[in-house]
Design a protein around this motif. Sequence first.
Motif, PDB file in Angstrom:
ATOM      1  N   ASP A 126      74.551 110.829   0.786  1.00  0.00           N
ATOM      2  CA  ASP A 126      73.591 110.576  -0.279  1.00  0.00           C
ATOM      3  C   ASP A 126      74.122 109.581  -1.301  1.00  0.00           C
ATOM      4  O   ASP A 126      73.565 109.420  -2.377  1.00  0.00           O
ATOM      5  CB  ASP A 126      73.216 111.891  -0.977  1.00  0.00           C
ATOM      6  CG  ASP A 126      74.442 112.631  -1.499  1.00  0.00           C
ATOM      7  OD1 ASP A 126      75.554 112.078  -1.373  1.00  0.00           O
ATOM      8  OD2 ASP A 126      74.287 113.739  -2.030  1.00  0.00           O
ATOM      9  N   GLU A 174      67.231 117.322   8.975  1.00  0.00           N
ATOM     10  CA  GLU A 174      67.334 116.241   7.987  1.00  0.00           C
ATOM     11  C   GLU A 174      67.796 114.944   8.646  1.00  0.00           C
ATOM     12  O   GLU A 174      67.318 113.856   8.318  1.00  0.00           O
ATOM     13  CB  GLU A 174      68.308 116.637   6.879  1.00  0.00           C
ATOM     14  CG  GLU A 174      68.765 115.522   5.954  1.00  0.00           C
ATOM     15  CD  GLU A 174      67.642 114.871   5.154  1.00  0.00           C
ATOM     16  OE1 GLU A 174      67.894 113.802   4.547  1.00  0.00           O
ATOM     17  OE2 GLU A 174      66.511 115.401   5.136  1.00  0.00           O
ATOM     18  N   SER A 191      65.586 111.609   8.411  1.00  0.00           N
ATOM     19  CA  SER A 191      66.115 110.404   7.760  1.00  0.00           C
ATOM     20  C   SER A 191      66.122 109.216   8.713  1.00  0.00           C
ATOM     21  O   SER A 191      65.890 108.073   8.305  1.00  0.00           O
ATOM     22  CB  SER A 191      67.520 110.675   7.217  1.00  0.00           C
ATOM     23  OG  SER A 191      68.420 110.948   8.272  1.00  0.00           O
ATOM     24  N   GLN A 248      62.537 108.022   8.954  1.00  0.00           N
ATOM     25  CA  GLN A 248      62.081 107.441   7.691  1.00  0.00           C
ATOM     26  C   GLN A 248      62.964 106.284   7.231  1.00  0.00           C
ATOM     27  O   GLN A 248      62.731 105.711   6.162  1.00  0.00           O
ATOM     28  CB  GLN A 248      62.055 108.536   6.618  1.00  0.00           C
ATOM     29  CG  GLN A 248      61.064 109.650   6.913  1.00  0.00           C
ATOM     30  CD  GLN A 248      61.280 110.884   6.057  1.00  0.00           C
ATOM     31  OE1 GLN A 248      61.973 110.834   5.033  1.00  0.00           O
ATOM     32  NE2 GLN A 248      60.703 112.015   6.462  1.00  0.00           N
ATOM     33  N   LYS A 249      63.984 105.963   8.003  1.00  0.00           N
ATOM     34  CA  LYS A 249      64.878 104.840   7.731  1.00  0.00           C
ATOM     35  C   LYS A 249      65.508 104.930   6.338  1.00  0.00           C
ATOM     36  O   LYS A 249      65.453 104.006   5.538  1.00  0.00           O
ATOM     37  CB  LYS A 249      64.134 103.504   7.902  1.00  0.00           C
ATOM     38  CG  LYS A 249      63.614 103.291   9.316  1.00  0.00           C
ATOM     39  CD  LYS A 249      62.931 101.955   9.475  1.00  0.00           C
ATOM     40  CE  LYS A 249      62.430 101.766  10.912  1.00  0.00           C
ATOM     41  NZ  LYS A 249      61.749 100.468  11.114  1.00  0.00           N
ATOM     42  N   ARG A 250      66.112 106.083   6.083  1.00  0.00           N
ATOM     43  CA  ARG A 250      66.796 106.308   4.811  1.00  0.00           C
ATOM     44  C   ARG A 250      68.104 107.031   5.082  1.00  0.00           C
ATOM     45  O   ARG A 250      68.361 107.521   6.197  1.00  0.00           O
ATOM     46  CB  ARG A 250      65.931 107.155   3.886  1.00  0.00           C
ATOM     47  CG  ARG A 250      65.568 108.533   4.449  1.00  0.00           C
ATOM     48  CD  ARG A 250      64.862 109.403   3.427  1.00  0.00           C
ATOM     49  NE  ARG A 250      64.419 110.669   4.013  1.00  0.00           N
ATOM     50  CZ  ARG A 250      65.211 111.742   4.204  1.00  0.00           C
ATOM     51  NH1 ARG A 250      66.500 111.678   3.855  1.00  0.00           N
ATOM     52  NH2 ARG A 250      64.716 112.839   4.729  1.00  0.00           N
ATOM     53  N   SER A 251      68.955 107.112   4.064  1.00  0.00           N
ATOM     54  CA  SER A 251      70.212 107.832   4.209  1.00  0.00           C
ATOM     55  C   SER A 251      69.955 109.328   4.181  1.00  0.00           C
ATOM     56  O   SER A 251      69.133 109.804   3.394  1.00  0.00           O
ATOM     57  CB  SER A 251      71.166 107.459   3.080  1.00  0.00           C
ATOM     58  OG  SER A 251      71.509 106.097   3.141  1.00  0.00           O
ATOM     59  N   PRO A 252      70.638 110.100   5.017  1.00  0.00           N
ATOM     60  CA  PRO A 252      70.426 111.545   5.015  1.00  0.00           C
ATOM     61  C   PRO A 252      71.039 112.200   3.778  1.00  0.00           C
ATOM     62  O   PRO A 252      72.011 111.699   3.216  1.00  0.00           O
ATOM     63  CB  PRO A 252      71.140 112.008   6.286  1.00  0.00           C
ATOM     64  CG  PRO A 252      72.200 110.975   6.506  1.00  0.00           C
ATOM     65  CD  PRO A 252      71.628 109.671   6.039  1.00  0.00           C
ATOM     66  N   TRP A 291      72.678 115.673   3.212  1.00  0.00           N
ATOM     67  CA  TRP A 291      73.128 116.843   3.938  1.00  0.00           C
ATOM     68  C   TRP A 291      73.233 118.058   3.027  1.00  0.00           C
ATOM     69  O   TRP A 291      73.695 117.949   1.897  1.00  0.00           O
ATOM     70  CB  TRP A 291      74.490 116.600   4.576  1.00  0.00           C
ATOM     71  CG  TRP A 291      74.594 115.389   5.426  1.00  0.00           C
ATOM     72  CD1 TRP A 291      75.442 114.332   5.255  1.00  0.00           C
ATOM     73  CD2 TRP A 291      73.849 115.094   6.621  1.00  0.00           C
ATOM     74  NE1 TRP A 291      75.272 113.402   6.248  1.00  0.00           N
ATOM     75  CE2 TRP A 291      74.299 113.838   7.108  1.00  0.00           C
ATOM     76  CE3 TRP A 291      72.838 115.760   7.322  1.00  0.00           C
ATOM     77  CZ2 TRP A 291      73.780 113.255   8.242  1.00  0.00           C
ATOM     78  CZ3 TRP A 291      72.324 115.182   8.452  1.00  0.00           C
ATOM     79  CH2 TRP A 291      72.789 113.943   8.917  1.00  0.00           C
TER      80      TRP A 291
END
Length: 272
Positions: free
Chosen positions: A19, A256, A260, A263-267, A269
């Motif tokens: 994150d 998750e 992610s 959705q092409k984003r950073s996970p 956790w």
Amino acid sequence: MSDQDLVKLERRAVAGAGDGAAANVLWITINREERRNSLNEQVVRTMIRGIEQAMASGDVRAIVLTGAGDKAFCAGADLAKNAQGAVFAVDYSQPRSYIVELFNCMEACTLPIIARVNGAAMAGGFGILCACDMAVAADDIRFGTTEPKIGMTPMMILPYMQRLLPPRQLQEMCITGEVFAAPLLLEWGIVNYLVPRSELDSKLDWLLSRVVDKSPTALRIGKQAFHSMRDMNLRQALEYAQVMIPVMASTEDAREGMASFQQKRSPVWTGR
């Protein structure tokens, strides 16, 4: 000297969490530079306590094992006041030695354990290196199993050496007790990276950044699977794998991770 003085337990923040935040890494530093970071019961039990506390904390992502100074990672058992062999004495009222307890603790640890090999790794210290999950070493260090020079054989660390070293090289180490130069650590597959001493910490930080940004849940289950499968035959390992895949897929982190990715984003956790 107190246990806290013999072994330093220190949390350090490492950038690279999924994150974007920093993640905690526990550094366990054997702090006996004057004794080449050798082991005694106090040292080992403090190391065990550090590993157990890190696993129980919930917010530590990895463990680094190292030694104080730049001469020794760990020289093995402290022989200074044990010329009569008392260091190898056994209390038969106890079910196992403290060294075995350390190796069992490392084997059961669900966090990645990375050796920062800052100096000589000898005898039991070499065994600790072999028991870690990964290792980064300075390219000027030396290593060996020197037990044959005092009429012993590296019995306690042999199971870990057998998992890593080529058989012929292992036999040479166990029979001759000779000391070897750092390049063989990489050639024999004992360390992941061998770097100039000036780059040791930057390479370690780079490796840690690639560890702490991964799902804590996946790392825990993955380490358990790695150690379990190693002791199975092929059929048993495949049966185990097909059971564990849906178990992993049911975790919050797995869901998750998939979300992610889509959705092409950073996970982000949760470790659950």
